[in-house]
Design an enzyme around this catalytic site. Structure first.
Site, PDB file in Angstrom:
ATOM      1  CG  HIS A  11      96.808   5.242 -85.392  1.00 47.30           C
ATOM      2  ND1 HIS A  11      95.971   4.443 -86.380  1.00 47.30           N
ATOM      3  CD2 HIS A  11      97.041   4.812 -84.584  1.00 47.30           C
ATOM      4  CE1 HIS A  11      95.463   3.392 -85.109  1.00 47.30           C
ATOM      5  NE2 HIS A  11      96.045   3.725 -84.624  1.00 47.30           N
ATOM      6  CG  HIS A  44      98.194  -3.723 -90.388  1.00 49.14           C
ATOM      7  ND1 HIS A  44      97.326  -4.665 -89.300  1.00 49.14           N
ATOM      8  CD2 HIS A  44      97.457  -4.631 -91.703  1.00 49.14           C
ATOM      9  CE1 HIS A  44      96.887  -5.342 -89.937  1.00 49.14           C
ATOM     10  NE2 HIS A  44      96.719  -5.969 -91.435  1.00 49.14           N
ATOM     11  NE  ARG A  46      92.562  -3.687 -90.429  1.00 50.87           N
ATOM     12  CZ  ARG A  46      92.543  -4.646 -89.144  1.00 50.87           C
ATOM     13  NH1 ARG A  46      93.622  -4.167 -88.667  1.00 50.87           N
ATOM     14  NH2 ARG A  46      91.623  -5.257 -88.894  1.00 50.87           N
ATOM     15  NE  ARG A  50      89.394  -1.066 -89.751  1.00 51.61           N
ATOM     16  CZ  ARG A  50      89.304  -2.370 -88.541  1.00 51.61           C
ATOM     17  NH1 ARG A  50      89.888  -1.850 -87.751  1.00 51.61           N
ATOM     18  NH2 ARG A  50      88.808  -3.501 -88.299  1.00 51.61           N
ATOM     19  CD  GLU A  71     101.769  -4.271 -88.670  1.00 54.94           C
ATOM     20  OE1 GLU A  71     100.911  -4.114 -89.211  1.00 54.94           O
ATOM     21  OE2 GLU A  71     102.557  -3.617 -88.082  1.00 54.94           O
ATOM     22  CB  THR A 102      96.671  -7.153 -84.461  1.00 56.54           C
ATOM     23  OG1 THR A 102      97.029  -6.519 -86.256  1.00 56.54           O
ATOM     24  CG2 THR A 102      97.348  -8.029 -85.321  1.00 56.54           C
ATOM     25  CD  GLU A 152     105.792  -6.696 -85.198  1.00 61.22           C
ATOM     26  OE1 GLU A 152     106.127  -6.823 -86.082  1.00 61.22           O
ATOM     27  OE2 GLU A 152     105.665  -5.741 -84.567  1.00 61.22           O
ATOM     28  CG  HIS A 201     100.076  -4.544 -80.676  1.00 57.17           C
ATOM     29  ND1 HIS A 201      98.824  -4.402 -79.975  1.00 57.17           N
ATOM     30  CD2 HIS A 201      98.731  -5.467 -81.857  1.00 57.17           C
ATOM     31  CE1 HIS A 201      98.133  -4.059 -80.482  1.00 57.17           C
ATOM     32  NE2 HIS A 201      97.858  -4.388 -81.029  1.00 57.17           N
TER      33      HIS A 201
END
Ligand code: PXP
Length: 248
Positions: A11, A44, A46, A50, A71, A102, A152, A201
């Site tokens: 983030h 992550h 992606r 993004r 990830e 996710t 995980e 998560h």
């Protein structure tokens, strides 16, 4: 032994990408997390890029001195990037173009060949392989067979049950307690199979206690709650709050 904490800093890149500019810096964020006591950094990459960009992986590989966990989906493109940037670990996750985050664990059984191929190539390159899955015994068994050293456990369902009013009242509490049991059974099953157990998560300083009390869980990957707190109290303090909630 208390669990390790990898801070997911996606983030920080989400804020930067909102303006397509150069700040805030993911490299600086990683350094501050480590300074506050984090055991590792998770990001992550992606396929839609993004938040985290390919160049971020190079920056992070340069500054992260603890443990870098990336990830990614189990695709040839991602495996090639991992082989080039050499994180300490790769966590294989599912990816759907429309998801906000996710949405659940990887269906290892349904995607066995692709997952096993990715795990084999990553392991051959000296990268530790973790697979993000729902707390389901057959998926854990398949993850072991596919070549994972770690699973995980997806805590999304538990996290949902611990939000606001749902957590405060009878039925919600009972369901959350049942989900904790399900996660514990899965953690035991994975440990018996010789897998290291991580979880993540939707975990927060408010809901992590029952999971932090499980000796089978060796690692947490936590992002959203830490970065949300950081907006108000700063990143180092937010990491320290989470470490305290884990019992460190
Ligand atoms: N673990 C995995 C595999 C994830 O995909 C995510 C979200 O990127 C997390 C942990 C961290 O979740 P959260 O940001 O809700 O703490």
């Amino acid at each position: 032994m208390t669990a390790r904490l990898n801070v997911n800093i996606d983030h920080v890149a989400t804020i930067r990408e909102a303006r397509k500019t150069i700040e805030p810096s993911v490299g600086a964020a990683a350094i501050l997390c480590e300074k506050a006591g984090a055991d590792g950094i998770t990001v992550h990459l992606r396929s839609d890029r993004r938040h985290i960009q390919d160049a971020d992986l190079d920056v992070l590989r340069g500054v992260v001195t603890t443990y870098l966990n990336v990830e990614m989906a189990a695709t040839d493109e991602m495996v090639e990037i991992a082989k080039r940037t050499r994180p300490d670990a790769v966590s294989l996750v599912p990816e759907s173009p429309t998801e906000i985050t996710t949405e659940g664990g990887l269906d290892v059984i349904g995607n066995f060949d692709a997952v096993a191929k990715a795990a084999k190539e990553l392991s051959a390159a000296g990268i530790f392989v973790s697979i993000f899955i729902d707390p389901i015994e057959d998926q854990i068994t398949a993850a072991k067979k596919a070549g994972a050293g770690q699973i995980e456990l997806c805590t999304a369902e538990y996290a949902e049950l611990t939000l606001g009013a749902r957590a405060a009242h009878g039925e919600g509490r009972k369901k959350a307690a049942a989900e904790v049991e399900r996660l514990h059974d899965a953690a035991l099953h994975a440990q018996n199979k010789g897998l290291i157990v991580a979880a993540g998560h939707g975990l927060t300083t408010r809901n992590i206690a029952p999971l932090a009390a499980m000796p089978e869980i060796a690692e947490f990957n936590i992002g959203h709650n830490i970065i949300s707190r950081a907006v108000f109290c700063g990143l180092e303090e937010a990491v320290r709050e989470m470490l305290a909630a884990i019992g460190r």
